[in-house]
Motif scaffolding. Structure first.
Motif, mmCIF file in Angstrom:
data_model
loop_
_atom_site.group_PDB
_atom_site.id
_atom_site.type_symbol
_atom_site.label_atom_id
_atom_site.label_comp_id
_atom_site.label_asym_id
_atom_site.label_seq_id
_atom_site.Cartn_x
_atom_site.Cartn_y
_atom_site.Cartn_z
ATOM 1 N N THR A 18 4.624 8.818 7.959
ATOM 2 C CA THR A 18 5.178 7.588 7.716
ATOM 3 C C THR A 18 4.116 6.602 7.122
ATOM 4 O OG1 THR A 18 4.535 6.827 9.839
ATOM 5 C CG2 THR A 18 7.019 7.650 9.640
ATOM 6 N N CYS A 19 4.407 5.593 6.459
ATOM 7 C CA CYS A 19 3.365 4.568 5.836
ATOM 8 C C CYS A 19 4.120 3.215 6.428
ATOM 9 C CB CYS A 19 3.760 4.514 4.379
ATOM 10 S SG CYS A 19 3.255 6.177 3.558
ATOM 11 N N LEU A 20 3.171 2.435 7.048
ATOM 12 C CA LEU A 20 3.456 1.012 7.650
ATOM 13 C C LEU A 20 3.158 0.213 6.435
ATOM 14 C CD1 LEU A 20 1.126 1.389 10.957
ATOM 15 C CD2 LEU A 20 3.522 1.644 10.720
ATOM 16 N N TRP A 21 4.218 -0.993 6.544
ATOM 17 C CA TRP A 21 4.113 -2.012 5.567
ATOM 18 C C TRP A 21 4.541 -3.383 6.307
ATOM 19 C CZ3 TRP A 21 7.969 -5.429 5.264
ATOM 20 C CH2 TRP A 21 9.338 -5.087 5.649
ATOM 21 N N ALA A 22 3.659 -4.179 5.973
ATOM 22 C CA ALA A 22 3.872 -5.897 6.547
ATOM 23 C C ALA A 22 3.916 -6.631 5.339
ATOM 24 C CB ALA A 22 2.944 -6.152 7.570
ATOM 25 N N ALA A 23 4.865 -7.817 5.308
ATOM 26 C CA ALA A 23 4.937 -8.844 4.675
ATOM 27 C C ALA A 23 4.270 -10.107 5.362
ATOM 28 C CB ALA A 23 6.299 -9.295 4.132
ATOM 29 N N LYS A 100 -5.730 8.631 3.324
ATOM 30 C CA LYS A 100 -5.481 8.115 4.549
ATOM 31 C C LYS A 100 -6.127 7.008 5.193
ATOM 32 C CE LYS A 100 -2.434 11.766 6.716
ATOM 33 N NZ LYS A 100 -2.284 12.503 7.997
ATOM 34 N N GLY A 101 -5.845 6.130 6.034
ATOM 35 C CA GLY A 101 -6.351 5.029 6.462
ATOM 36 C C GLY A 101 -7.030 3.990 5.595
ATOM 37 N N ILE A 102 -6.332 3.840 4.174
ATOM 38 C CA ILE A 102 -6.461 2.684 3.430
ATOM 39 C C ILE A 102 -5.469 1.712 3.370
ATOM 40 C CG2 ILE A 102 -6.725 2.397 0.754
ATOM 41 C CD1 ILE A 102 -9.237 3.748 2.011
ATOM 42 N N ALA A 103 -5.659 0.395 3.276
ATOM 43 C CA ALA A 103 -4.548 -0.376 3.101
ATOM 44 C C ALA A 103 -4.626 -1.118 1.748
ATOM 45 C CB ALA A 103 -4.656 -1.571 4.266
ATOM 46 N N LEU A 104 -3.402 -1.345 1.292
ATOM 47 C CA LEU A 104 -3.532 -1.940 -0.169
ATOM 48 C C LEU A 104 -2.776 -3.149 -0.132
ATOM 49 C CD1 LEU A 104 -2.189 1.299 -2.251
ATOM 50 C CD2 LEU A 104 -4.410 0.538 -1.878
ATOM 51 N N LEU A 105 -3.372 -4.264 -0.724
ATOM 52 C CA LEU A 105 -2.897 -5.402 -0.532
ATOM 53 C C LEU A 105 -2.205 -5.912 -2.036
ATOM 54 C CD1 LEU A 105 -2.284 -8.301 1.100
ATOM 55 C CD2 LEU A 105 -4.704 -8.706 0.636
ATOM 56 N N ALA A 106 -1.091 -6.614 -2.018
ATOM 57 C CA ALA A 106 -0.690 -7.677 -3.301
ATOM 58 C C ALA A 106 -0.513 -8.784 -2.743
ATOM 59 C CB ALA A 106 0.646 -6.931 -4.034
ATOM 60 N N GLN A 241 0.421 -15.424 0.122
ATOM 61 C CA GLN A 241 0.783 -14.597 1.066
ATOM 62 C C GLN A 241 0.789 -12.910 0.588
ATOM 63 O OE1 GLN A 241 3.721 -16.788 1.409
ATOM 64 N NE2 GLN A 241 4.302 -16.404 -0.720
ATOM 65 N N GLY A 242 0.801 -12.118 1.356
ATOM 66 C CA GLY A 242 0.917 -10.747 0.806
ATOM 67 C C GLY A 242 1.698 -9.760 1.162
ATOM 68 N N MET A 243 1.916 -8.579 0.399
ATOM 69 C CA MET A 243 2.610 -7.291 0.914
ATOM 70 C C MET A 243 1.439 -6.427 0.979
ATOM 71 S SD MET A 243 5.916 -7.437 1.516
ATOM 72 C CE MET A 243 6.392 -5.838 1.161
ATOM 73 N N ILE A 244 1.709 -5.687 2.187
ATOM 74 C CA ILE A 244 0.230 -4.698 2.375
ATOM 75 C C ILE A 244 0.837 -3.377 2.828
ATOM 76 C CG2 ILE A 244 0.340 -5.674 4.947
ATOM 77 C CD1 ILE A 244 -2.956 -5.123 4.669
ATOM 78 N N ILE A 245 0.374 -2.291 2.416
ATOM 79 C CA ILE A 245 0.606 -1.002 2.943
ATOM 80 C C ILE A 245 -0.291 -0.040 3.404
ATOM 81 C CG2 ILE A 245 0.926 0.004 0.743
ATOM 82 C CD1 ILE A 245 3.643 1.407 1.592
ATOM 83 N N SER A 246 -0.274 0.702 4.498
ATOM 84 C CA SER A 246 -1.184 1.746 4.793
ATOM 85 C C SER A 246 -0.482 3.091 5.001
ATOM 86 C CB SER A 246 -2.078 1.411 5.843
ATOM 87 O OG SER A 246 -1.020 1.726 7.149
ATOM 88 N N ARG A 247 -1.237 4.297 4.702
ATOM 89 C CA ARG A 247 -0.692 5.409 4.865
ATOM 90 C C ARG A 247 -1.289 6.279 6.397
ATOM 91 N NH1 ARG A 247 -2.934 10.653 2.175
ATOM 92 N NH2 ARG A 247 -1.720 12.180 3.517
#
Ligand SMILES: [Zn+2]
Length: 248
Positions: A18-23, A100-106, A241-247
């Motif tokens: 799964t990948c976790l995301w948050a706004a 793995k363990g990296i978060a990407l932010l837009a 604000q951001g959209m962020i996702i991690s694996r």
């Protein structure tokens, strides 16, 4: 930081990737004044220490340390950066990672921020897309890079953005955008009526995702109308604000 919305991409079966995301929105940060309080951008005039703490809290929403946060220096183009560690990548509007363990932010404050993942293949992306990004094809560029890195079945979450009604533009802009994108996209993104011209960036991104066979869910909120979100159109000097996702 309090998530404006959050969830997972990938299979809901136990043990599946799964990948976790948050706004994120305005709530839950330390910034004050026009940046109150969850501003995640270091280039808008806010205090560096507040932004750093807000980012630490934001990556916490997807279970990653702030050292492993990758951020883009957006330029409203279609260049894609592939990252395997945290840091700032200048001159790109999309980041892709298989680590793995990296978060990407837009980051955004009216433009569309979105995250994408093929959780099974272990490929994630974050994209910043305004009307110029729709014209430049940044979503397609990100998806192409994801597929080169092994992604097959990509899902997307489209973050909060300004709605068409709140985004009047000069008529030349819809004319210009029509020349850059297929009819399926301009039919929904470019609105010209008696009351003026408008661009629906979210709708354009939606069709672009559909044309790429990417299923999308939407965090449906207008940044200009919601006081829980930053809006450049509404406030000019403001946070992001951001959209962020991690694996995971
Ligand atoms: Zn609106």
């Amino acid at each position: 930081m309090i998530a404006f919305a959050s969830g997972t991409l990938g299979s809901s079966e136990p043990g599946a990737d799964t990948c976790l995301w948050a706004a994120t929105g305005r709530a839950g940060g330390l910034s004050t004044g026009v940046y109150e309080s969850g501003n995640l951008a270091e280039y808008v005039g806010d205090d560096d220490w507040a932004v750093a703490e807000n980012r630490r809290r934001a990556v916490g929403l997807v279970g990653v340390g702030v050292d492993c946060l990758a951020v883009m220096g957006s330029v409203h183009g279609a260049s894609v950066g592939v990252v395997s560690s945290g840091g700032v990548v200048a001159g790109v509007d999309a980041l892709v990672s298989t680590s793995k363990g990296i978060a990407l932010l837009a980051l955004a404050a009216d433009c569309v921020p979105l995250v994408l993942a093929d959780a099974r293949a272990g490929v994630i992306a974050a994209v910043h897309c305004g009307w110029r990004g729709v014209g430049a094809g940044v979503v397609a560029a990100a998806a192409a890079t994801m597929r080169e890195l092994g992604a097959v079945s990509i899902e997307a979450v489209v973050g909060p953005a300004i709605c068409a009604g709140c985004y009047p533009v000069p008529a030349e802009r819809t004319e210009y955008l029509r020349e850059l994108v297929p009819t399926e996209v301009s039919d929904v993104a470019c609105i010209d009526r008696a009351g003026g011209s408008f661009i629906d960036v979210r709708a354009g991104v939606s069709v672009q995702l559909a044309l790429l066979d990417i299923e999308a869910i939407h965090v449906k909120a207008c940044t200009n109308e919601s006081t829980d979100l930053f809006s450049y159109r509404r406030d000019t000097v403001t946070g992001r604000q951001g959209m962020i996702i991690s694996r995971a």
